[in-house]
Write an enzyme that holds these catalytic residues in place. Structure first.
Site, PDB file in Angstrom:
ATOM      1  N   GLU A  78      50.570  28.342  47.161  1.00  0.00           N
ATOM      2  CA  GLU A  78      50.094  29.046  45.963  1.00  0.00           C
ATOM      3  C   GLU A  78      49.150  28.166  45.160  1.00  0.00           C
ATOM      4  O   GLU A  78      49.438  26.994  44.919  1.00  0.00           O
ATOM      5  CB  GLU A  78      51.309  29.447  45.115  1.00  0.00           C
ATOM      6  CG  GLU A  78      51.253  30.859  44.621  1.00  0.00           C
ATOM      7  CD  GLU A  78      51.218  31.890  45.755  1.00  0.00           C
ATOM      8  OE1 GLU A  78      50.120  32.441  45.999  1.00  0.00           O
ATOM      9  OE2 GLU A  78      52.256  32.150  46.374  1.00  0.00           O
ATOM     10  N   HIS A  79      48.022  28.744  44.766  1.00  0.00           N
ATOM     11  CA  HIS A  79      46.952  28.023  44.049  1.00  0.00           C
ATOM     12  C   HIS A  79      46.392  26.902  44.915  1.00  0.00           C
ATOM     13  O   HIS A  79      45.854  25.926  44.404  1.00  0.00           O
ATOM     14  CB  HIS A  79      47.427  27.505  42.679  1.00  0.00           C
ATOM     15  CG  HIS A  79      47.581  28.601  41.664  1.00  0.00           C
ATOM     16  ND1 HIS A  79      46.647  28.874  40.702  1.00  0.00           N
ATOM     17  CD2 HIS A  79      48.560  29.530  41.501  1.00  0.00           C
ATOM     18  CE1 HIS A  79      47.047  29.905  39.966  1.00  0.00           C
ATOM     19  NE2 HIS A  79      48.208  30.322  40.432  1.00  0.00           N
ATOM     20  N   ASP A  81      44.378  27.921  47.576  1.00  0.00           N
ATOM     21  CA  ASP A  81      43.164  28.494  48.192  1.00  0.00           C
ATOM     22  C   ASP A  81      41.879  27.930  47.576  1.00  0.00           C
ATOM     23  O   ASP A  81      41.000  27.469  48.295  1.00  0.00           O
ATOM     24  CB  ASP A  81      43.184  30.038  48.166  1.00  0.00           C
ATOM     25  CG  ASP A  81      43.368  30.635  46.781  1.00  0.00           C
ATOM     26  OD1 ASP A  81      43.663  29.874  45.828  1.00  0.00           O
ATOM     27  OD2 ASP A  81      43.214  31.864  46.643  1.00  0.00           O
ATOM     28  N   SER A 110      47.244  45.876  47.144  1.00  0.00           N
ATOM     29  CA  SER A 110      46.795  47.240  47.407  1.00  0.00           C
ATOM     30  C   SER A 110      45.271  47.282  47.445  1.00  0.00           C
ATOM     31  O   SER A 110      44.687  48.140  48.109  1.00  0.00           O
ATOM     32  CB  SER A 110      47.319  48.198  46.335  1.00  0.00           C
ATOM     33  OG  SER A 110      46.713  47.950  45.089  1.00  0.00           O
ATOM     34  N   ASP A 113      43.682  37.528  50.945  1.00  0.00           N
ATOM     35  CA  ASP A 113      44.228  38.887  50.989  1.00  0.00           C
ATOM     36  C   ASP A 113      43.632  39.667  52.154  1.00  0.00           C
ATOM     37  O   ASP A 113      44.348  40.277  52.954  1.00  0.00           O
ATOM     38  CB  ASP A 113      43.930  39.636  49.693  1.00  0.00           C
ATOM     39  CG  ASP A 113      44.612  39.004  48.497  1.00  0.00           C
ATOM     40  OD1 ASP A 113      45.362  38.028  48.706  1.00  0.00           O
ATOM     41  OD2 ASP A 113      44.397  39.485  47.375  1.00  0.00           O
ATOM     42  N   TYR A 119      44.903  31.604  34.771  1.00  0.00           N
ATOM     43  CA  TYR A 119      44.416  31.359  36.128  1.00  0.00           C
ATOM     44  C   TYR A 119      43.127  30.528  36.065  1.00  0.00           C
ATOM     45  O   TYR A 119      42.974  29.517  36.756  1.00  0.00           O
ATOM     46  CB  TYR A 119      44.168  32.697  36.846  1.00  0.00           C
ATOM     47  CG  TYR A 119      43.600  32.572  38.227  1.00  0.00           C
ATOM     48  CD1 TYR A 119      44.437  32.469  39.341  1.00  0.00           C
ATOM     49  CD2 TYR A 119      42.219  32.542  38.436  1.00  0.00           C
ATOM     50  CE1 TYR A 119      43.911  32.355  40.618  1.00  0.00           C
ATOM     51  CE2 TYR A 119      41.696  32.424  39.707  1.00  0.00           C
ATOM     52  CZ  TYR A 119      42.534  32.338  40.794  1.00  0.00           C
ATOM     53  OH  TYR A 119      42.016  32.216  42.057  1.00  0.00           O
TER      54      TYR A 119
HETATM   55  P1  ADP Z   1      46.921  44.495  43.784  1.00  0.00           P
HETATM   56  O1  ADP Z   1      45.872  44.221  44.814  1.00  0.00           O
HETATM   57  O2  ADP Z   1      47.818  43.328  43.551  1.00  0.00           O
HETATM   58  O3  ADP Z   1      47.710  45.739  44.050  1.00  0.00           O
HETATM   59  P2  ADP Z   1      44.608  44.755  42.115  1.00  0.00           P
HETATM   60  O4  ADP Z   1      44.431  44.848  40.643  1.00  0.00           O
HETATM   61  O5  ADP Z   1      43.905  43.685  42.848  1.00  0.00           O
HETATM   62  O6  ADP Z   1      46.178  44.717  42.394  1.00  0.00           O
HETATM   63  O7  ADP Z   1      44.139  46.135  42.771  1.00  0.00           O
HETATM   64  C1  ADP Z   1      44.644  47.349  42.290  1.00  0.00           C
HETATM   65  C2  ADP Z   1      43.505  48.349  42.138  1.00  0.00           C
HETATM   66  O8  ADP Z   1      43.019  48.746  43.443  1.00  0.00           O
HETATM   67  C3  ADP Z   1      43.952  49.644  41.496  1.00  0.00           C
HETATM   68  O9  ADP Z   1      43.909  49.551  40.090  1.00  0.00           O
HETATM   69  C4  ADP Z   1      42.933  50.636  42.028  1.00  0.00           C
HETATM   70  O10 ADP Z   1      41.720  50.531  41.312  1.00  0.00           O
HETATM   71  C5  ADP Z   1      42.681  50.117  43.438  1.00  0.00           C
HETATM   72  N1  ADP Z   1      43.576  50.795  44.417  1.00  0.00           N
HETATM   73  C6  ADP Z   1      44.500  50.222  45.199  1.00  0.00           C
HETATM   74  N2  ADP Z   1      45.124  51.136  45.988  1.00  0.00           N
HETATM   75  C7  ADP Z   1      44.585  52.331  45.664  1.00  0.00           C
HETATM   76  C8  ADP Z   1      44.807  53.678  46.114  1.00  0.00           C
HETATM   77  N3  ADP Z   1      45.727  53.978  47.046  1.00  0.00           N
HETATM   78  N4  ADP Z   1      44.043  54.657  45.550  1.00  0.00           N
HETATM   79  C9  ADP Z   1      43.131  54.366  44.618  1.00  0.00           C
HETATM   80  N5  ADP Z   1      42.881  53.130  44.172  1.00  0.00           N
HETATM   81  C10 ADP Z   1      43.590  52.109  44.666  1.00  0.00           C
HETATM   82 MG    MG Z   2      44.332  42.750  44.668  1.00  0.00          MG
END
Ligand code: ADP
Ligand code: MG
Length: 384
Positions: free
Chosen positions: A34-35, A37, A128, A173, A225
């Site tokens: 962690e940290h 990268d 995500s 990621d 960060y």
């Molecule tokens: P993490 O990657 O940790 O989940 P992030 O802030 O980097 O958090 O990314 C989240 C953002 O990615 C959401 O706010 C949205 O804008 C986009 N996102 C992720 N998954 C979806 C999805 N299934 N549908 C629409 N937007 C998404």
């Molecule tokens: Mg993200």
């Protein structure tokens, strides 16, 4: 309905026809490192069984329309909007960013209709964002028959996020989400970008990783960060090295003796020892000693808590409760100030450890955590 069926049903309902295919990309979690990268060091993430699925078909008008189950309204854009970072904003920027990155790389990206469904929690630190980017990337590459080897996908997806969305993330990621393999963790050297698949056979060892979503509000995460990052860069300069990666554990004491203040010394000690913990974890996994990695995970947490100072009470509570309930090791995963904890547990004990964490949260009056038991899973794939 499972996530793939939801994407298909969403596509049918939105566009009135069948999709040409479905592409799935997982979330990811970082086992250790962690940290490290941005210090040119090492990380060891793996892909999760939770996935984002994109159902897609070519659009003859050469434009892009994307719908997500997270939003009622679809978003439509053409090449002019895709070619100018910022023109498409909100969640659809993650999709437009992929179109942008592909076009900037010289590809003739096919217009497409897309429908997105996801089981990856959004904004919890399980990536995500890389999941949606990577699933969209795979869909567009396939639909357009683009000549783009998979080794190049992580860099392009990262560019979508860095340069179109405007989120300054590293390459970890997208690498994990695209290149992850079932039963393996991905050892990534952030300086050379070399990757190696490391056997991580939890199933065979009758172990599991419990992921706890701390549900802690992200307190000042961005500013802190940036401050940690700056601190590491200044320390590297003071030590006359390109990055803290270049300080070996054997030379740590000598390096610390050359640094003026205690806070900087502790920051450096975290990064240098954390890099070594990644290498030690890789060595144990190569030897098939999965359970023995537990103490390294816990040592990583202690280092983040005491030396790097990036944990919060919810996170520390989850780690302590998991360890008290019999976890072999536990640590915060992700950039800190919230996010998730992971714990290495006996497969049969995962529910009991999750219950112990939930109880410890209740005792302290914290919002109940999310818990999930995972095995390392495969990266982006076409479902058909
Ligand atoms: P993490 O990657 O940790 O989940 P992030 O802030 O980097 O958090 O990314 C989240 C953002 O990615 C959401 O706010 C949205 O804008 C986009 N996102 C992720 N998954 C979806 C999805 N299934 N549908 C629409 N937007 C998404
Ligand atoms: Mg993200």
């Amino acid at each position: 309905m499972n996530v793939a069926d939801r994407a298909t049903a969403g596509f049918r309902q939105r566009y009135g026809v069948e999709p040409a295919g479905r592409w799935a990309a997982p979330g990811r979690v970082n086992l250790i490192g962690e940290h490290t990268d941005y210090n040119d060091g090492f990380v060891l993430p793996f892909a999760l069984p939770l996935r984002t699925v994109v159902a897609a078909a070519p659009a003859p008008d050469g434009r892009w329309t994307v719908w997500s189950e997270l939003d009622d309204e679809p978003v439509e854009f053409g090449a002019a909007e895709a070619d100018e970072p910022g023109r498409v904003d909100g969640w659809a920027a993650y999709v437009a960013g992929v179109v942008w990155a592909l076009r900037a790389d010289g590809h003739d990206v096919p217009g497409a209709r897309l429908a997105v469904a996801s089981d990856v929690p959004v904004g919890s630190g399980l990536s995500s964002s890389a999941a949606i980017e990577s699933a969209v990337l795979a869909a567009l590459v396939d639909l357009g028959g683009l000549d783009l080897p998979a080794e190049r996908w992580p860099r392009l997806a990262q560019r979508a996020e860095n340069d179109y969305v405007g989120a300054p993330t590293g390459i970890m990621d997208q690498s994990a989400v695209i290149r992850g393999r079932a039963g393996h963790a991905l050892f990534l050297d952030c300086r050379t970008e070399e990757v190696e698949q490391i056997p991580f056979d939890l199933d065979g060892a009758r172990l599991a990783v419990l992921v706890v979503d701390s549900r802690a509000p992200h307190r000042h995460a961005d500013g802190e960060y940036a401050a940690r990052r700056r601190g590491c860069e200044h320390a590297a300069t003071a030590l006359g090295v390109t990055a803290l990666r270049d300080v070996p554990v054997a030379g740590l004491d000598a390096a610390l003796a050359r640094l003026g203040d205690d806070e900087t010394r502790r920051r450096v000690r975290h990064v240098v020892t954390e890099n070594q913990r990644v290498l030690d974890t890789v060595a144990l996994l190569r030897a098939g000693r999965v359970r023995d990695t537990g103490p390294l995970l816990t040592a990583s947490h202690v280092s983040m808590r005491d030396d790097f100072e990036i944990t919060v009470p919810e996170i520390d509570t989850a780690v302590e409760a998991a360890l008290s309930a019999g976890a072999y090791g536990a640590r915060m995963t992700g950039g800190g100030f919230g996010g998730c904890v992971l714990a290495l547990v006996d497969a049969g004990a995962a529910d009991a450890v999750a219950a112990a964490v939930t109880e410890a949260y209740a005792e302290r009056g914290f919002t109940a955590p999310g818990t999930l038991t995972v095995l390392p899973s495969s990266g982006v794939t076409r479902l058909g």
